[in-house]
Scaffold this motif. Structure first.
Motif, PDB file in Angstrom:
ATOM      1  N   HIS A  57       0.770  -1.003  -0.120  1.00 34.42           N
ATOM      2  CA  HIS A  57       0.019   0.038   0.111  1.00 34.42           C
ATOM      3  C   HIS A  57       0.934   1.098   0.071  1.00 34.42           C
ATOM      4  CE1 HIS A  57      -4.049  -1.409   0.563  1.00 34.42           C
ATOM      5  NE2 HIS A  57      -3.527  -2.597   0.784  1.00 34.42           N
ATOM      6  N   GLY A  58       1.897   1.470   0.928  1.00 38.23           N
ATOM      7  CA  GLY A  58       2.679   2.554   0.844  1.00 38.23           C
ATOM      8  C   GLY A  58       3.518   2.640  -0.234  1.00 38.23           C
ATOM      9  N   LEU A  59       3.955   1.574  -1.101  1.00 42.97           N
ATOM     10  CA  LEU A  59       4.881   1.542  -2.084  1.00 42.97           C
ATOM     11  C   LEU A  59       4.029   1.976  -3.344  1.00 42.97           C
ATOM     12  CD1 LEU A  59       7.480  -1.073  -1.193  1.00 42.97           C
ATOM     13  CD2 LEU A  59       7.804   1.199  -1.139  1.00 42.97           C
ATOM     14  N   ALA A  60       2.967   1.392  -3.538  1.00 46.20           N
ATOM     15  CA  ALA A  60       1.790   1.842  -4.342  1.00 46.20           C
ATOM     16  C   ALA A  60       1.563   3.314  -4.651  1.00 46.20           C
ATOM     17  CB  ALA A  60       0.738   0.984  -4.676  1.00 46.20           C
ATOM     18  N   THR A  61       1.281   3.677  -3.383  1.00 43.54           N
ATOM     19  CA  THR A  61       0.736   5.092  -3.131  1.00 43.54           C
ATOM     20  C   THR A  61       2.077   6.183  -3.741  1.00 43.54           C
ATOM     21  OG1 THR A  61      -0.589   4.420  -1.352  1.00 43.54           O
ATOM     22  CG2 THR A  61      -0.141   6.930  -1.507  1.00 43.54           C
ATOM     23  N   ALA A  62       3.224   5.708  -3.195  1.00 45.14           N
ATOM     24  CA  ALA A  62       4.360   6.562  -3.399  1.00 45.14           C
ATOM     25  C   ALA A  62       4.766   6.325  -5.001  1.00 45.14           C
ATOM     26  CB  ALA A  62       5.667   6.054  -2.657  1.00 45.14           C
ATOM     27  N   TYR A  63       4.411   5.169  -5.366  1.00 45.43           N
ATOM     28  CA  TYR A  63       4.557   4.952  -7.005  1.00 45.43           C
ATOM     29  C   TYR A  63       3.653   6.025  -7.989  1.00 45.43           C
ATOM     30  CZ  TYR A  63       4.715   3.025 -11.643  1.00 45.43           C
ATOM     31  OH  TYR A  63       4.471   2.738 -12.988  1.00 45.43           O
ATOM     32  N   TYR A  64       2.448   5.769  -7.446  1.00 41.11           N
ATOM     33  CA  TYR A  64       1.350   6.626  -8.371  1.00 41.11           C
ATOM     34  C   TYR A  64       1.544   8.247  -8.049  1.00 41.11           C
ATOM     35  CZ  TYR A  64      -0.667   2.030  -9.551  1.00 41.11           C
ATOM     36  OH  TYR A  64      -0.793   0.930 -10.023  1.00 41.11           O
ATOM     37  N   LEU A  65       1.701   8.478  -6.898  1.00 41.03           N
ATOM     38  CA  LEU A  65       2.039  10.009  -6.584  1.00 41.03           C
ATOM     39  C   LEU A  65       3.069  10.472  -7.370  1.00 41.03           C
ATOM     40  CD1 LEU A  65       2.251  10.437  -2.658  1.00 41.03           C
ATOM     41  CD2 LEU A  65       0.893  11.625  -4.266  1.00 41.03           C
ATOM     42  N   ALA A  66       4.373   9.668  -7.392  1.00 38.35           N
ATOM     43  CA  ALA A  66       5.282  10.358  -8.495  1.00 38.35           C
ATOM     44  C   ALA A  66       4.915  10.107  -9.743  1.00 38.35           C
ATOM     45  CB  ALA A  66       6.595   9.652  -8.117  1.00 38.35           C
ATOM     46  N   LYS A  67       4.419   8.839 -10.174  1.00 35.98           N
ATOM     47  CA  LYS A  67       4.362   8.820 -11.558  1.00 35.98           C
ATOM     48  C   LYS A  67       3.297   9.547 -12.061  1.00 35.98           C
ATOM     49  CE  LYS A  67       3.537   5.556 -15.466  1.00 35.98           C
ATOM     50  NZ  LYS A  67       2.208   5.009 -15.553  1.00 35.98           N
ATOM     51  N   GLU A  68       2.058   9.398 -11.393  1.00 43.40           N
ATOM     52  CA  GLU A  68       0.649  10.162 -12.251  1.00 43.40           C
ATOM     53  C   GLU A  68       0.763  11.588 -11.767  1.00 43.40           C
ATOM     54  OE1 GLU A  68      -0.969   8.584 -14.293  1.00 43.40           O
ATOM     55  OE2 GLU A  68      -0.011   6.599 -13.938  1.00 43.40           O
ATOM     56  N   HIS A  69       1.129  12.036 -10.723  1.00 44.42           N
ATOM     57  CA  HIS A  69       0.981  13.481 -10.079  1.00 44.42           C
ATOM     58  C   HIS A  69       2.204  14.299 -10.182  1.00 44.42           C
ATOM     59  CE1 HIS A  69      -3.164  12.127  -9.502  1.00 44.42           C
ATOM     60  NE2 HIS A  69      -2.650  10.983  -8.837  1.00 44.42           N
ATOM     61  N   GLY A  70       3.483  13.508 -10.376  1.00 47.75           N
ATOM     62  CA  GLY A  70       4.712  14.336 -10.392  1.00 47.75           C
ATOM     63  C   GLY A  70       5.029  14.801  -8.932  1.00 47.75           C
ATOM     64  N   ILE A  71       4.452  14.209  -7.906  1.00 46.81           N
ATOM     65  CA  ILE A  71       4.837  14.466  -6.735  1.00 46.81           C
ATOM     66  C   ILE A  71       5.852  13.463  -6.115  1.00 46.81           C
ATOM     67  CG2 ILE A  71       4.089  14.777  -4.094  1.00 46.81           C
ATOM     68  CD1 ILE A  71       1.309  15.343  -5.354  1.00 46.81           C
ATOM     69  N   SER A  72       7.238  13.739  -6.175  1.00 50.16           N
ATOM     70  CA  SER A  72       8.146  12.720  -5.937  1.00 50.16           C
ATOM     71  C   SER A  72       8.956  13.067  -4.910  1.00 50.16           C
ATOM     72  CB  SER A  72       8.952  12.489  -7.127  1.00 50.16           C
ATOM     73  OG  SER A  72       9.357  13.795  -7.650  1.00 50.16           O
ATOM     74  N   HIS A  73       8.798  14.169  -4.068  1.00 45.35           N
ATOM     75  CA  HIS A  73       9.606  14.265  -2.895  1.00 45.35           C
ATOM     76  C   HIS A  73       9.067  13.805  -1.655  1.00 45.35           C
ATOM     77  CE1 HIS A  73      11.792  17.292   0.047  1.00 45.35           C
ATOM     78  NE2 HIS A  73      12.674  16.340  -0.512  1.00 45.35           N
ATOM     79  N   VAL A  74       8.954  12.504  -1.801  1.00 45.57           N
ATOM     80  CA  VAL A  74       8.328  11.727  -1.067  1.00 45.57           C
ATOM     81  C   VAL A  74       9.019  10.594  -0.288  1.00 45.57           C
ATOM     82  CG1 VAL A  74       6.289   9.740  -1.007  1.00 45.57           C
ATOM     83  CG2 VAL A  74       6.203  11.850  -2.431  1.00 45.57           C
ATOM     84  N   ALA A  75       8.791  10.413   0.837  1.00 43.85           N
ATOM     85  CA  ALA A  75       9.659   9.398   1.675  1.00 43.85           C
ATOM     86  C   ALA A  75       8.764   8.338   2.112  1.00 43.85           C
ATOM     87  CB  ALA A  75      10.358   9.898   2.826  1.00 43.85           C
ATOM     88  N   VAL A  76       9.193   6.997   2.103  1.00 46.35           N
ATOM     89  CA  VAL A  76       8.412   5.868   2.290  1.00 46.35           C
ATOM     90  C   VAL A  76       9.218   5.218   3.769  1.00 46.35           C
ATOM     91  CG1 VAL A  76       7.620   3.632   2.164  1.00 46.35           C
ATOM     92  CG2 VAL A  76       7.381   5.336   0.361  1.00 46.35           C
ATOM     93  N   LEU A  77       8.873   5.254   4.850  1.00 45.57           N
ATOM     94  CA  LEU A  77       9.705   4.925   6.049  1.00 45.57           C
ATOM     95  C   LEU A  77       9.161   3.358   6.414  1.00 45.57           C
ATOM     96  CD1 LEU A  77       9.493   8.129   8.216  1.00 45.57           C
ATOM     97  CD2 LEU A  77      11.060   7.647   6.348  1.00 45.57           C
ATOM     98  N   ASP A  78       9.971   2.376   6.678  1.00 46.70           N
ATOM     99  CA  ASP A  78       9.641   1.130   7.261  1.00 46.70           C
ATOM    100  C   ASP A  78      10.616   1.024   8.427  1.00 46.70           C
ATOM    101  OD1 ASP A  78       7.653  -1.388   6.052  1.00 46.70           O
ATOM    102  OD2 ASP A  78       9.344  -1.805   7.570  1.00 46.70           O
ATOM    103  N   LYS A  79       9.777   0.450   9.442  1.00 45.53           N
ATOM    104  CA  LYS A  79      11.069  -0.022  10.449  1.00 45.53           C
ATOM    105  C   LYS A  79      11.497  -1.157  10.346  1.00 45.53           C
ATOM    106  CE  LYS A  79       7.432  -2.492  13.301  1.00 45.53           C
ATOM    107  NZ  LYS A  79       6.856  -2.634  14.575  1.00 45.53           N
ATOM    108  N   GLY A  80      11.329  -1.816   9.547  1.00 45.05           N
ATOM    109  CA  GLY A  80      11.997  -3.144   9.101  1.00 45.05           C
ATOM    110  C   GLY A  80      12.414  -3.220   7.572  1.00 45.05           C
TER     111      GLY A  80
END
Ligand SMILES: Cc1cc2nc3c(=O)[nH]c(=O)nc-3n(C[C@H](O)[C@H](O)[C@H](O)COP(=O)(O)OP(=O)(O)OC[C@H]3O[C@@H](n4cnc5c(N)ncnc54)[C@H](O)[C@@H]3O)c2cc1C
Length: 430
Positions: A57-80
């Motif tokens: 979910h987090g990665l797909a959201t990041a992918y579509y944010l950057a690819k479809e909407h040009g919002i790429s200054h995005v961080a995906v954080l995972d504790k593991g």
């Protein structure tokens, strides 16, 4: 030059080399190493969007944010590590034969995205649409299957109720006789359903998001969320603080803890869910088989292993340990369905966490805290929703408007009393 040939700016880089038969051939000839699928970065002081949870979910959201909407200054954080939660532990069943029109429409969009995902991500996700059978062992069960079939048809989703003879033709090993302990009266047959390589989906989205400039930070635990005047200001992590106005909670089994950090209460309880896999045998089982009455489901992987699952453990916990009790119950129920599997040997078992909601539907969208969004409540069924959730959450962030497909899944439905009851289609059949 590294794999990620840059053309000046971080977000303008050209991305990773394409995977193709030619590049496989070239690597075979030259013996050169494959480049990493995504990079590591220093943690920046601020990001436009911070996504907590490096699952599908987090990665797909990041992918579509950057690819479809040009919002790429995005961080995906995972504790593991990426895919270390439910996304790497699930049994990979994809389907859209739900019970409510809202659910059917939503999951159908995800199946459509999955059908094109290998090409979209240039990553072989091995989606095998082998069909999906939900068995009915009594009149009540059969009635629910008819209900689902009708709702599915109205939403143009391919599902129909079939009888024991047709089931036997699809699965010759199944005991469809009158003498079966739990006689099979019929089944909901859903041809577009199937299984997928879950790790590949996660890695493909991670690689795609990275290629569009997203920063993926593994081993980065969120320890707090800063909220002032009811607005998100940033997050605290084990590697430092980050300023941001937008935080998305995509942490599934841990999601009520993360929402608690923003002081948003959610009707979610976390339960362990276990699964098990056998040694590989020759392919003999095409469709996925689910029995809600027996609390069991079975599929066969492309490698020949049988994958078994059940419903959640009967207690809340954050433990991801397997239990002997689960295996004993599972084995008995599998043999009631397919007695000829008595000699199969189990290879391993495991568990993951499931964030269950009262109506078995997700909670998606805005919350009373401005800038704190949730994509949670994925219970035992959220892997199949990864693509559509990513697509719709990205649209919500980019436009500020809740997409129609997820309007019904808002947090406010619990106070408004407009639940989206999916128990009849989601409690065991993931
Ligand atoms: C055994 C099993 C079988 C299943 N079978 C199916 C199936 O067949 N089909 C289906 O559709 N669904 C299935 N599911 C459900 C599905 O796996 C999940 O709903 C889905 O993977 C959730 O994905 P996600 O990206 O939201 O969360 P996850 O993949 O769980 O990712 C959440 C991430 O958040 C991270 N995190 C948690 N707390 C923090 C923190 N404080 N800071 C930073 N990161 C944090 C975790 O490390 C984790 O990686 C199954 C689940 C299990 C356990």
């Amino acid at each position: 030059m590294g794999i990620f040939s840059r053309n000046g700016s971080e977000n303008g880089h050209r991305g990773p080399a394409r995977y193709s038969a030619f590049s496989l051939f070239r690597h075979g000839l030259t013996g050169s190493d494959w480049q990493p699928a995504w990079r590591s970065h220093d943690l920046e002081d601020s990001y436009d969007v911070v996504i907590i949870g490096g699952g599908v979910h987090g990665l797909a959201t990041a992918y579509y944010l950057a690819k479809e909407h040009g919002i790429s200054h995005v961080a995906v954080l995972d504790k593991g590590y990426v895919g270390g939660g439910g996304s790497g532990r699930n049994t990979a069943i994809i389907r859209s034969n739900y019970l409510t029109p809202e659910g059917v429409r939503f999951y159908d969009r995800s199946v459509k995205l999955y059908e094109n995902l290998a090409a979209e991500l240039n990553f072989n996700v091995m989606f095998a649409q082998r069909g999906h059978l939900t068995l009915a062992h009594n009149d009540g069960g059969l009635r629910t299957m008819h209900w689902r079939a009708e709702v599915n048809k109205l939403e143009s989703v391919d599902s129909e109720v079939i009888g024991p003879d047709e089931i036997k033709a699809l699965v010759p090993f199944m005991d469809t006789s009158n003498s079966a302990r739990y006689q099979i009266l019929g089944a909901l047959y859903h041809p577009p359903g199937g299984i997928i390589r879950h790790d590949a989906v996660v890695w493909g989205y991670a690689r795609g998001a990275d290629a569009h400039g997203v920063h993926i930070h593994q081993n980065t635990e969120v320890t707090g969320i800063e909220v002032k005047n009811n607005r998100v200001q940033g997050v605290k992590t084990s590697r430092g603080d980050i300023k941001t106005n937008t935080v998305i909670n995509s942490t599934a089994g841990w999601s009520s803890l993360i929402s608690g950090m923003a002081r948003v209460r959610m009707p979610i309880s976390t339960f362990p869910l276990q699964a098990a896999v056998t040694e590989p045998v020759r392919p003999f089982l095409d469709p996925v088989i689910v029995s809600g009455t027996l609390h069991v489901y079975v599929s066969q992987t492309d490698r020949g292993e049988l994958v078994f699952g059940a419903s959640v453990d009967p207690f809340t916990s954050y433990s991801m340990r397997g239990s002997l009790e689960f295996l004993e119950g599972l084995a008995g129920h599998v043999l009631e369905l397919m007695p000829s599997l008595a000699k199969m040997r189990l290879l391993r078992q495991w568990a993951g966490l499931c964030d269950m909601t009262p109506d078995y539907s997700p909670i998606m969208g805005t919350t009373p805290v401005t800038g704190f969004l949730v994509d949670v409540g994925w219970g035992t069924y959220g892997f199949k929703a990864g693509p559509v959730s990513g697509e719709t959450m990205a649209e919500l962030v980019a436009t500020g408007e809740t997409p129609r497909l997820i309007e019904a899944f808002g947090l406010d439905r619990f106070s408004a009393g407009t639940l989206v009851g999916e128990k009849g289609a989601a409690s065991v059949g993931h």
